[in-house]
Scaffold this motif. Structure first.
Motif, PDB file in Angstrom:
ATOM      1  N   LEU A 124       0.838  -1.200   0.000  1.00 19.50           N
ATOM      2  CA  LEU A 124       0.000   0.000   0.000  1.00 19.50           C
ATOM      3  C   LEU A 124       0.870   1.246   0.000  1.00 19.50           C
ATOM      4  O   LEU A 124       1.990   1.239   0.524  1.00 19.50           O
ATOM      5  CB  LEU A 124      -0.910   0.021   1.228  1.00 19.50           C
ATOM      6  N   PHE A 126       0.543   5.392   0.986  1.00 15.05           N
ATOM      7  CA  PHE A 126      -0.219   6.499   1.554  1.00 15.05           C
ATOM      8  C   PHE A 126       0.458   7.787   1.087  1.00 15.05           C
ATOM      9  O   PHE A 126       1.532   8.131   1.579  1.00 15.05           O
ATOM     10  CB  PHE A 126      -0.248   6.400   3.080  1.00 15.05           C
ATOM     11  N   TYR A 153      -6.448   9.013   2.365  1.00 15.53           N
ATOM     12  CA  TYR A 153      -5.915   7.649   2.433  1.00 15.53           C
ATOM     13  C   TYR A 153      -5.637   7.239   3.876  1.00 15.53           C
ATOM     14  O   TYR A 153      -5.765   6.064   4.237  1.00 15.53           O
ATOM     15  CB  TYR A 153      -4.638   7.537   1.606  1.00 15.53           C
ATOM     16  N   CYS A 156      -8.393   5.340   5.910  1.00 17.19           N
ATOM     17  CA  CYS A 156      -8.838   4.021   5.441  1.00 17.19           C
ATOM     18  C   CYS A 156      -8.582   2.923   6.477  1.00 17.19           C
ATOM     19  O   CYS A 156      -7.925   1.898   6.189  1.00 17.19           O
ATOM     20  CB  CYS A 156      -8.146   3.672   4.116  1.00 17.19           C
ATOM     21  N   TYR A 167      -9.709   1.975   0.769  1.00 19.65           N
ATOM     22  CA  TYR A 167      -8.409   2.341   0.193  1.00 19.65           C
ATOM     23  C   TYR A 167      -8.465   2.307  -1.338  1.00 19.65           C
ATOM     24  O   TYR A 167      -8.086   3.267  -2.014  1.00 19.65           O
ATOM     25  CB  TYR A 167      -7.328   1.386   0.710  1.00 19.65           C
TER      26      TYR A 167
END
Length: 280
Positions: A124, A126, A153, A156, A167
Motif C-alpha cells: 500500500l 499512503f 488515504y 482508510c 483504500y
C-alpha cells in the motif's frame, strides 16, 4: 542500537527516547550512530513504544514492526524526515499500529504488510499531504484545509484495521492529485499482491497500467523487482510489440543486459511469426 535491542528483548515496552540520538546520557558516538541509522526492526514481543522513540533519527528510512506493538508514544517520529517505508508483520488480519505510523507522517509512506502464517502480503502507498490554516474572516474562525489526497488515504482504517475497500475506492481521486511516481507503484503493487482486492478495483488498476504501459515498464527498469513486474505484464497479456521494442531499446541504452535479454525473449514468444509485413 544493540543496547536497545537487548533492553527490548527483556521487556514488553521500550522506554521513552529508546532509539533517539538525544536520549540523556548518550555518548557522541552513540548520537552519531542513531542519527545515521537507516533501518530499525522492533523485536517481537514489544507491545508499547514510549514517547519520542525515534526522535531525531533523521536518516531512518525503513521501520519494521510486528503486530505485537499496540501503542506508540507521542512524538515518536519527530525529526524522522527520511522515513518512507513501513514493513508490518501480521500474524493475522487484525489490529495493528499501521494507522498510528502513517498518521504521524505527512510525506508519502510505502507500507508492506506481510502475513506471517501465509504467503500473502499487501503493498500500500499512503500519499503525502499538507495542512493549511485558512482564516474565515466573517466567521472569525481558522479553518484547516488539506491539500493532496494523502489525508483521505490515512482515514482508510476501521478499528485500527486496514479498510482495503475504502483504500481502493480512492484511486480515482489519486488519479487527479498524484504524480506518476506514486500512481504506478500504487496500481502495480495492488495487482501483484491483490489481498482483499475486489474485481471492480482490480479493473481500475489494470486499466491504468494498460493505458500507461510504457511509463509503468520504464518505471521498473531500475527497480530490483523488475522481473516480477514484467512477468506479471506478460502473464496478463499487457505487452504490445511497440512497448516491448521501446523498453528493450531503453534497457540496452542503460546497459541493463538481463532486462533486455528477458524482454527480447518475451517478444520472441509473444510475437514469433507475427512480424510486420511490408508491401512493395
Amino acid at each position: 542500537m544493540e543496547e536497545c535491542r537487548k533492553e527490548g528483548a527483556l521487556a514488553s515496552s521500550l522506554t521513552s527516547y529508546a532509539y533517539s540520538p538525544w536520549k540523556a546520557g548518550r555518548s557522541k558516538e552513540e548520537q552519531r550512530e542513531f542519527t545515521e541509522i537507516e533501518e530499525i526492526e522492533i523485536p517481537q514481543g514489544i507491545e508499547i513504544l514510549g514517547k519520542y522513540t525515534f526522535y531525531g533519527c533523521r536518516s531512518l528510512k525503513t521501520l519494521k514492526l510486528f503486530d505485537d506493538v499496540k501503542e506508540i508514544g507521542g512524538g515518536s517520529f519527530t525529526g524522522c524526515s527520511s522515513l518512507r517505508n513501513l514493513v508490518m508483520f501480521l500474524k493475522e488480519d487484525g489490529i495493528s499500529c499501521i494507522k498510528d505510523v502513517v498518521s504521524e507522517t505527512f510525506h508519502e509512506m510505502y507500507v508492506s504488510i506481510v502475513f506471517l502464517n501465509t504467503d500473502e502480503r499487501a503493498e500500500l502507498i499512503f500519499p503525502e499531504y499538507y495542512e493549511e490554516g485558512v482564516e474565515n474572516t466573517p466567521a472569525r474562525i481558522l479553518e484547516t484545509h488539506f491539500h493532496g489526497c494523502g489525508y483521505k488515504y490515512r482515514q482508510c482504517f476501521t478499528d485500527k484495521k486496514v479498510d482495503y475497500k475504502r483504500y481502493d475506492s480512492l484511486f480515482s481521486t489519486a488519479l487527479v492529485y498524484e504524480k506518476e511516481e506514486i500512481l504506478i507503484p500504487m496500481a502495480v503493487g495492488r495487482l501483484l499482491y491483490p489481498y482483499q482486492l475486489a474485481k471492480e478495483a482490480e479493473k481500475s488498476y489494470e486499466a491504468y497500467v494498460r493505458e500507461n504501459l510504457e511509463k509503468c515498464a520504464r518505471f521498473y527498469l531500475e527497480k530490483s523487482n523488475w522481473h516480477e513486474v514484467y512477468e506479471y505484464f506478460g502473464r496478463k497479456n499487457f505487452w504490445s510489440r511497440e512497448a516491448l521494442e521501446n523498453i528493450i531499446e531503453e534497457a540496452s541504452e542503460k546497459k541493463a543486459v538481463d532486462i533486455a535479454g528477458y524482454l527480447m525473449e518475451e517478444k520472441r514468444k509473444k510475437f514469433a511469426g507475427k512480424e510486420k509485413k511490408f508491401e512493395l
